[in-house]
Motif scaffolding. Structure first.
Motif, mmCIF file in Angstrom:
data_model
loop_
_atom_site.group_PDB
_atom_site.id
_atom_site.type_symbol
_atom_site.label_atom_id
_atom_site.label_comp_id
_atom_site.label_asym_id
_atom_site.label_seq_id
_atom_site.Cartn_x
_atom_site.Cartn_y
_atom_site.Cartn_z
ATOM 1 N N UNK A 13 42.441 77.763 67.918
ATOM 2 C CA UNK A 13 41.777 78.336 66.470
ATOM 3 C C UNK A 13 41.313 79.633 66.372
ATOM 4 N N UNK A 14 41.249 80.160 67.593
ATOM 5 C CA UNK A 14 40.443 81.526 67.666
ATOM 6 C C UNK A 14 41.152 82.513 67.668
ATOM 7 N N UNK A 15 42.468 82.570 67.450
ATOM 8 C CA UNK A 15 43.560 83.647 67.385
ATOM 9 C C UNK A 15 43.997 83.803 66.019
ATOM 10 N N UNK A 16 43.780 85.032 65.653
ATOM 11 C CA UNK A 16 44.011 85.560 64.308
ATOM 12 C C UNK A 16 44.965 86.729 64.294
ATOM 13 N N UNK A 17 45.298 86.969 62.914
ATOM 14 C CA UNK A 17 46.052 88.094 62.533
ATOM 15 C C UNK A 17 45.178 89.349 62.681
ATOM 16 N N UNK A 18 45.526 90.361 63.349
ATOM 17 C CA UNK A 18 44.655 91.649 63.599
ATOM 18 C C UNK A 18 43.872 91.671 64.920
ATOM 19 N N UNK A 19 43.961 90.427 65.714
ATOM 20 C CA UNK A 19 43.282 90.418 66.909
ATOM 21 C C UNK A 19 44.026 91.395 68.034
ATOM 22 N N UNK A 20 43.526 92.196 68.860
ATOM 23 C CA UNK A 20 44.088 92.990 69.617
ATOM 24 C C UNK A 20 44.306 92.209 70.886
ATOM 25 N N UNK A 21 45.591 92.552 71.503
ATOM 26 C CA UNK A 21 45.891 91.725 72.695
ATOM 27 C C UNK A 21 46.655 92.822 73.793
ATOM 28 N N UNK A 22 46.363 92.415 75.110
ATOM 29 C CA UNK A 22 47.209 93.039 76.186
ATOM 30 C C UNK A 22 47.927 92.173 76.979
ATOM 31 N N UNK A 23 49.088 92.595 77.519
ATOM 32 C CA UNK A 23 49.896 91.908 78.324
ATOM 33 C C UNK A 23 49.304 91.260 79.526
ATOM 34 N N UNK A 24 49.496 89.894 79.746
ATOM 35 C CA UNK A 24 49.051 89.373 80.593
ATOM 36 C C UNK A 24 50.188 88.991 81.949
ATOM 37 N N UNK A 25 51.185 88.438 81.357
ATOM 38 C CA UNK A 25 52.395 88.119 82.251
ATOM 39 C C UNK A 25 53.634 88.358 81.151
ATOM 40 N N UNK A 26 54.566 88.928 81.758
ATOM 41 C CA UNK A 26 55.759 89.338 81.104
ATOM 42 C C UNK A 26 56.762 88.128 80.775
ATOM 43 N N UNK A 27 56.587 87.220 81.710
ATOM 44 C CA UNK A 27 57.766 86.031 81.519
ATOM 45 C C UNK A 27 56.634 84.766 81.891
ATOM 46 N N UNK A 28 56.697 83.927 80.982
ATOM 47 C CA UNK A 28 56.000 82.833 81.324
ATOM 48 C C UNK A 28 56.893 81.899 82.121
ATOM 49 N N UNK A 29 56.585 81.361 83.113
ATOM 50 C CA UNK A 29 57.537 80.458 84.088
ATOM 51 C C UNK A 29 58.312 79.208 83.181
ATOM 52 N N UNK A 30 57.547 78.719 82.196
ATOM 53 C CA UNK A 30 58.073 77.468 81.503
ATOM 54 C C UNK A 30 58.740 77.957 80.415
ATOM 55 N N UNK A 31 58.440 78.604 79.609
ATOM 56 C CA UNK A 31 59.153 79.191 78.271
ATOM 57 C C UNK A 31 59.956 80.335 78.485
ATOM 58 N N UNK A 32 59.444 81.129 79.254
ATOM 59 C CA UNK A 32 60.220 82.530 79.549
ATOM 60 C C UNK A 32 59.776 83.773 78.636
ATOM 61 N N UNK A 33 58.795 83.373 77.955
ATOM 62 C CA UNK A 33 58.395 84.360 76.795
ATOM 63 C C UNK A 33 57.053 84.951 77.220
ATOM 64 N N UNK A 34 56.898 86.479 76.824
ATOM 65 C CA UNK A 34 55.545 87.055 77.464
ATOM 66 C C UNK A 34 54.085 86.354 77.045
ATOM 67 N N UNK A 35 53.295 86.546 77.783
ATOM 68 C CA UNK A 35 51.751 85.885 77.685
ATOM 69 C C UNK A 35 50.812 87.027 77.474
ATOM 70 N N UNK A 36 49.956 86.875 76.320
ATOM 71 C CA UNK A 36 49.003 88.007 75.998
ATOM 72 C C UNK A 36 47.643 87.341 76.241
#
Length: 137
Positions: free
Chosen positions: A103-126
């Motif tokens: 519930x705390x993630x909104x449009x306009x929030x700044x993010x940084x890459x944590x992991x380029x590939x999630x092992x389960x879904x294969x998508x980037x994690x921020x």
């Protein structure tokens, strides 16, 4: 009868498939493409969406971005998860997951890459860069 050897097609496809290669030497970076003709940045494309050029240069992203859209998905998963569209500082947009309270993630929030590939879904994690103060309204 004409038989195409495929060498030209394989070379052209090789440059595009190199971008999508999961066995890249640096797995903690997002790679994107930049059109050498018009300079448009894009994520995992074969042709430039602006000028339809096929001469694309592969570059590494710095990993900083802004949440463009965030939603919570309850379908096909044992627990609710976040799916977000992230606009990277270089100008391209990609789909990924932002860690943190759903519930705390909104449009306009700044993010940084944590992991380029999630092992389960294969998508980037921020992850969120700073925890914004949001008053209850």
């Amino acid at each position: 009868m004409y038989h195409h050897s495929g060498t030209v097609a394989q070379q052209a496809a090789g440059s595009a498939t190199g971008v999508l290669d999961p066995a890249a030497p640096d797995t903690e970076a997002i790679v994107f493409q930049r059109c050498t003709w018009c300079g448009t940045t894009m994520y995992h494309r074969v042709l430039c969406p602006v000028c339809r050029g096929s001469d694309l240069r592969t570059e590494r992203s710095a990993g900083a971005g802004t949440v463009r859209h965030a939603t919570v998905v309850h379908r096909n998963t044992p627990a609710a998860r976040n799916v977000s569209l992230i606009e990277m500082a270089e100008g391209f947009v990609l789909r990924g997951r932002v860690m943190g309270p759903l519930i705390g993630i909104h449009s306009g929030d700044r993010v940084r890459l944590s992991t380029a590939k999630d092992p389960v879904r294969g998508e980037p994690v921020f992850q969120l860069v700073d925890e914004p103060y949001r008053a209850w309204t």
